[in-house]
Design a protein around this motif. Structure first.
Motif, mmCIF file in Angstrom:
data_model
loop_
_atom_site.group_PDB
_atom_site.id
_atom_site.type_symbol
_atom_site.label_atom_id
_atom_site.label_comp_id
_atom_site.label_asym_id
_atom_site.label_seq_id
_atom_site.Cartn_x
_atom_site.Cartn_y
_atom_site.Cartn_z
ATOM 1 N N ALA A 66 0.651 -1.108 -0.034
ATOM 2 C CA ALA A 66 -0.056 0.241 0.258
ATOM 3 C C ALA A 66 0.808 1.580 -0.082
ATOM 4 O O ALA A 66 0.961 2.503 -0.570
ATOM 5 N N LEU A 67 2.174 1.374 0.886
ATOM 6 C CA LEU A 67 2.775 2.705 0.893
ATOM 7 C C LEU A 67 3.927 2.852 -0.566
ATOM 8 O O LEU A 67 3.530 3.633 -0.831
ATOM 9 N N MET A 68 3.838 1.379 -1.133
ATOM 10 C CA MET A 68 4.370 1.590 -2.592
ATOM 11 C C MET A 68 3.651 1.926 -3.550
ATOM 12 O O MET A 68 3.730 2.655 -3.984
ATOM 13 N N GLY A 69 2.312 1.789 -3.300
ATOM 14 C CA GLY A 69 0.664 2.482 -4.465
ATOM 15 C C GLY A 69 1.353 3.909 -3.785
ATOM 16 O O GLY A 69 0.669 4.583 -4.728
ATOM 17 N N LEU A 70 1.914 4.158 -2.802
ATOM 18 C CA LEU A 70 1.008 5.510 -2.556
ATOM 19 C C LEU A 70 2.505 6.409 -3.012
ATOM 20 O O LEU A 70 2.494 7.443 -3.935
ATOM 21 N N THR A 71 3.781 5.900 -3.444
ATOM 22 C CA THR A 71 4.928 6.243 -3.614
ATOM 23 C C THR A 71 4.387 6.225 -4.912
ATOM 24 O O THR A 71 4.819 7.869 -5.561
ATOM 25 N N HIS A 72 4.476 5.806 -5.906
ATOM 26 C CA HIS A 72 4.552 5.549 -7.108
ATOM 27 C C HIS A 72 3.125 6.546 -7.597
ATOM 28 O O HIS A 72 2.626 7.760 -8.123
ATOM 29 N N ARG A 73 1.912 6.631 -6.985
ATOM 30 C CA ARG A 73 1.066 7.912 -7.181
ATOM 31 C C ARG A 73 1.258 9.098 -7.172
ATOM 32 O O ARG A 73 1.196 10.039 -7.614
ATOM 33 N N LEU A 74 1.999 9.967 -6.163
ATOM 34 C CA LEU A 74 3.052 10.854 -5.091
ATOM 35 C C LEU A 74 3.897 10.891 -6.618
ATOM 36 O O LEU A 74 3.603 11.955 -6.959
ATOM 37 N N ARG A 75 4.491 10.269 -7.432
ATOM 38 C CA ARG A 75 5.770 10.306 -7.436
ATOM 39 C C ARG A 75 5.282 10.662 -9.236
ATOM 40 O O ARG A 75 5.888 11.464 -10.026
ATOM 41 N N GLN A 76 4.205 10.020 -9.526
ATOM 42 C CA GLN A 76 3.175 10.462 -11.353
ATOM 43 C C GLN A 76 3.551 12.337 -11.135
ATOM 44 O O GLN A 76 2.466 12.439 -11.998
ATOM 45 N N ARG A 77 2.582 12.323 -9.536
ATOM 46 C CA ARG A 77 2.686 13.878 -9.959
ATOM 47 C C ARG A 77 2.931 14.630 -9.119
ATOM 48 O O ARG A 77 2.886 15.868 -8.747
ATOM 49 N N ASP A 78 4.871 14.395 -9.354
ATOM 50 C CA ASP A 78 5.592 15.116 -9.154
ATOM 51 C C ASP A 78 5.413 15.124 -7.099
ATOM 52 O O ASP A 78 6.013 16.200 -6.704
ATOM 53 N N GLY A 79 5.072 14.294 -7.308
ATOM 54 C CA GLY A 79 5.005 14.355 -5.423
ATOM 55 C C GLY A 79 5.656 13.540 -4.961
ATOM 56 O O GLY A 79 6.307 12.915 -5.466
ATOM 57 N N GLU A 80 5.151 13.504 -3.841
ATOM 58 C CA GLU A 80 6.221 12.485 -2.559
ATOM 59 C C GLU A 80 5.919 11.785 -1.547
ATOM 60 O O GLU A 80 5.054 12.413 -0.724
ATOM 61 N N LEU A 81 5.947 10.416 -0.826
ATOM 62 C CA LEU A 81 5.840 10.163 0.012
ATOM 63 C C LEU A 81 7.198 9.672 1.451
ATOM 64 O O LEU A 81 8.505 9.671 0.886
ATOM 65 N N VAL A 82 7.079 10.664 2.146
ATOM 66 C CA VAL A 82 8.051 10.551 3.838
ATOM 67 C C VAL A 82 6.813 9.480 4.757
ATOM 68 O O VAL A 82 6.253 9.818 4.638
ATOM 69 N N LEU A 83 7.792 9.106 5.514
ATOM 70 C CA LEU A 83 7.253 8.335 6.741
ATOM 71 C C LEU A 83 8.432 8.384 7.893
ATOM 72 O O LEU A 83 9.648 8.841 7.858
ATOM 73 N N LEU A 84 7.493 8.502 8.698
ATOM 74 C CA LEU A 84 8.242 9.137 10.199
ATOM 75 C C LEU A 84 8.334 8.411 10.715
ATOM 76 O O LEU A 84 7.428 7.828 11.404
ATOM 77 N N LYS A 85 8.585 8.252 12.130
ATOM 78 C CA LYS A 85 9.676 7.822 13.390
ATOM 79 C C LYS A 85 8.810 6.506 12.712
ATOM 80 O O LYS A 85 8.247 6.222 13.791
ATOM 81 N N PRO A 86 9.053 5.021 12.417
ATOM 82 C CA PRO A 86 8.780 4.586 12.327
ATOM 83 C C PRO A 86 8.892 3.387 13.369
ATOM 84 O O PRO A 86 10.111 3.868 14.270
ATOM 85 N N THR A 87 8.483 2.974 14.224
ATOM 86 C CA THR A 87 8.727 1.567 15.122
ATOM 87 C C THR A 87 9.683 0.622 15.623
ATOM 88 O O THR A 87 9.898 0.811 14.168
ATOM 89 N N ASP A 88 10.231 0.751 16.678
ATOM 90 C CA ASP A 88 11.936 -0.083 16.108
ATOM 91 C C ASP A 88 11.441 -1.669 15.275
ATOM 92 O O ASP A 88 12.116 -1.591 13.871
ATOM 93 N N LYS A 89 10.351 -2.335 15.367
ATOM 94 C CA LYS A 89 9.570 -3.127 14.839
ATOM 95 C C LYS A 89 9.818 -3.092 13.646
ATOM 96 O O LYS A 89 9.896 -3.769 11.868
ATOM 97 N N VAL A 90 8.473 -2.080 13.186
ATOM 98 C CA VAL A 90 8.760 -1.626 11.853
ATOM 99 C C VAL A 90 9.769 -1.634 10.545
ATOM 100 O O VAL A 90 10.102 -1.749 9.853
ATOM 101 N N HIS A 91 10.864 -0.653 11.031
ATOM 102 C CA HIS A 91 11.949 -0.079 10.752
ATOM 103 C C HIS A 91 12.587 -1.376 10.895
ATOM 104 O O HIS A 91 13.207 -1.283 9.789
ATOM 105 N N ARG A 92 12.492 -2.525 11.619
ATOM 106 C CA ARG A 92 13.760 -3.517 11.605
ATOM 107 C C ARG A 92 13.055 -4.299 9.952
ATOM 108 O O ARG A 92 13.843 -4.750 9.433
ATOM 109 N N VAL A 93 12.006 -4.257 9.845
ATOM 110 C CA VAL A 93 11.150 -5.212 8.698
ATOM 111 C C VAL A 93 11.413 -4.039 7.675
ATOM 112 O O VAL A 93 12.140 -4.931 6.402
ATOM 113 N N PHE A 94 11.177 -2.833 7.476
ATOM 114 C CA PHE A 94 11.897 -2.109 6.287
ATOM 115 C C PHE A 94 13.394 -3.000 6.008
ATOM 116 O O PHE A 94 13.894 -2.694 5.043
ATOM 117 N N ARG A 95 14.132 -2.934 6.692
ATOM 118 C CA ARG A 95 15.398 -2.469 6.882
ATOM 119 C C ARG A 95 15.928 -4.165 6.281
ATOM 120 O O ARG A 95 16.642 -4.266 5.429
#
Ligand SMILES: Nc1ncnc2c1ncn2[C@@H]1O[C@H](COP(=O)(O)OP(=O)(O)O)[C@@H](O)[C@H]1O
Ligand SMILES: Nc1ncnc2c1ncn2[C@@H]1O[C@H](COP(=O)(O)OP(=O)(O)O)[C@@H](O)[C@H]1O
Lengths: 118, 170, 170, 118
Positions: A66-95
């Protein structure tokens, strides 16, 4: 047990981005409502989106997609998605999966403004 | 290993649940407490939790779609009664001294001729970031992963995590 | 209510486990997280936890003793393989909007002609404080409790707790 | 996951009672070891027994019956069982079932000495 909530903050004068807080978990169950809300928000011509992950306790591949989908949709209109302060658990998954190279992740409120390009 | 052969000194549990995404958080809670019971640390427990969530989400979303049972289907195409369609999701947990084996069994369409998951994050992004990440997570977060396709129907996913982890991805 | 009739807007789960006291803490954890999911507060959750523990402990200790499967038996009288004896303990959980129904099913000796549990604490102490407290706890901690004895064998214990509790004992 | 442990404190000069800490849960599984250890201790002619319940997270009827058994055995030799600082959860179970009238329960270390009669 309510294990998902979304808080879409009102637009603020002088602030170029919209901020959204995701609370609880983002899995195949809760992602349906998340995508619906976020795509409605994007319909309002939002281009700079900040998703606050401070209170996100869990994310599955459905949430990541879902976050990837938002990233793509925003890029298409020259926008951007920024993620703020993920919890340790979520950050570890991303990493572990390599998404720290794909998503723009910011660890401090003071860096948010600068993190949006342009 | 036959599905019905008990292993010595293990605890063998099975849970059956309906084909609904609502159960995912319940199953995650359950598996998380089981993983802690076996002795996995928080990071390993997180991985087991996620692998189980992905595997069960796949059964719920994909295994019975042809019968009209999937959250991904539009309202109009949904079967009236998922129970009538005899759809099952079974989670068998084998708790060992130094391992946790999780067997996820469905009697759905099977995965044989289906689009496979991605093998790398590059492949995922090339495909547009729309899918295939679930099986990638399962393979990377567990130590042993095996898919079996019984003659009759469905998919049996057997995944194991060892306490002294030989995980590939951390 | 038939065991196999699904109720609308409920989540219906079933867990099967071996006849071993080791599983009790696992089952308590599971039921506790389910009770929290339904929305019970800590005190009510504690009661549900204890009622389930007592009921499952009874199955494990009493239902299959005649077959040599019980922790209360001396080593020499224990059956070699509890699995061979086809002993089962099934916990069915029906999660409703405002209730949790727990159905505990065994195919053991049944409770029909067995010493009943106590009806009061006085009776418990008069009997020497040695037993009978389990069924007392179950009856007092849950809102509705029913024991059924199917023709074939075993005991079916159905117990329900409502969110706006009408509990008798607090 | 270790969810039961027992700590039998050594006899101390000038202290008339023996103290035992129960850690974790006392259910049909763990009660077997608990009873074995406690009855061995009683074989040492202990008459005043203090069981510290500060770290007891759960008790079932099996655990309560074990405490009843100890109470009886100690009374037979004119001894006594005192329970120290049960957790809120365990205390609530005792209270709800009526065991606060049966067991001697003490909430503070300073009251322990006096709580043993004779
Ligand atoms: N239990 C299953 N039964 C049938 N098909 C499945 C099952 N699990 C996975 N699949 C198939 O495998 C594909 C890849 O799954 P996955 O990697 O989790 O990605 P995604 O679910 O995002 O498509 C799915 O799209 C589906 O076609
Ligand atoms: N599932 C069961 N199958 C057979 N007998 C049972 C079962 N549950 C309870 N009983 C019988 O009921 C009696 C009372 O149970 P309970 O009140 O829990 O006390 P206790 O287990 O301490 O004896 C038991 O001693 C046993 O004989």
């Amino acid at each position: 047990m309510k294990n998902y909530d979304l808080n879409i903050q009102d637009p603020q004068d002088g602030v170029a981005f919209r901020k959204v807080d995701v609370i609880g978990c983002l899995d195949s169950h809760t992602v349906v409502g998340f995508e619906k809300s976020l795509h409605s928000l994007l319909d309002e011509d939002v281009t700079k989106l900040l998703i606050n992950l401070e209170q996100l306790t869990y994310i599955s591949s459905a949430g990541i997609s879902a976050l990837m989908g938002l990233t793509h949709r925003l890029r298409q209109r020259d926008g951007e998605l920024v993620l703020l302060k993920p919890t340790d658990k979520v950050h570890r998954v991303f990493r572990t999966l390599g998404f720290t190279n794909i998503f723009k992740i910011v660890e401090d409120d003071s860096e948010v403004e600068a993190s949006f390009k342009g | 290993m036959s599905l019905n052969t008990p292993m010595p000194d293990t605890i063998d549990l099975e849970i059956r649940c309906p084909i609904e995404t609502r159960v995912l958080s319940i199953l995650r809670n359950f598996v998380t407490s089981i993983a802690a019971y076996v002795g996995f640390n928080a990071e390993e427990t997180d991985k087991i939790e996620m692998a189980v969530d992905e595997a069960c989400a796949n059964v719920i979303r994909h295994a019975y779609k042809h019968l009209g049972v999937s959250p991904d289907l539009p309202e109009a195409e949904q079967a009236e009664d998922a129970n009538a369609a005899q759809c099952t999701l079974r989670l068998r947990l084998v708790l060992g001294e130094d391992f946790l084996k999780i067997i996820i069994i469905d009697n759905g369409i099977g995965m044989k001729n289906r689009p496979p998951g991605v093998d790398s994050l590059e492949e995922y992004t090339e495909r547009g970031g729309t899918g295939g990440l679930g099986t990638y997570i399962i393979k990377n977060f567990m130590d042993e992963v095996e898919y079996d396709f019984p003659e009759e129907s469905g998919t049996i996913l057997t995944m194991t995590k060892y306490l002294i982890s030989t995980a590939k991805s951390s």
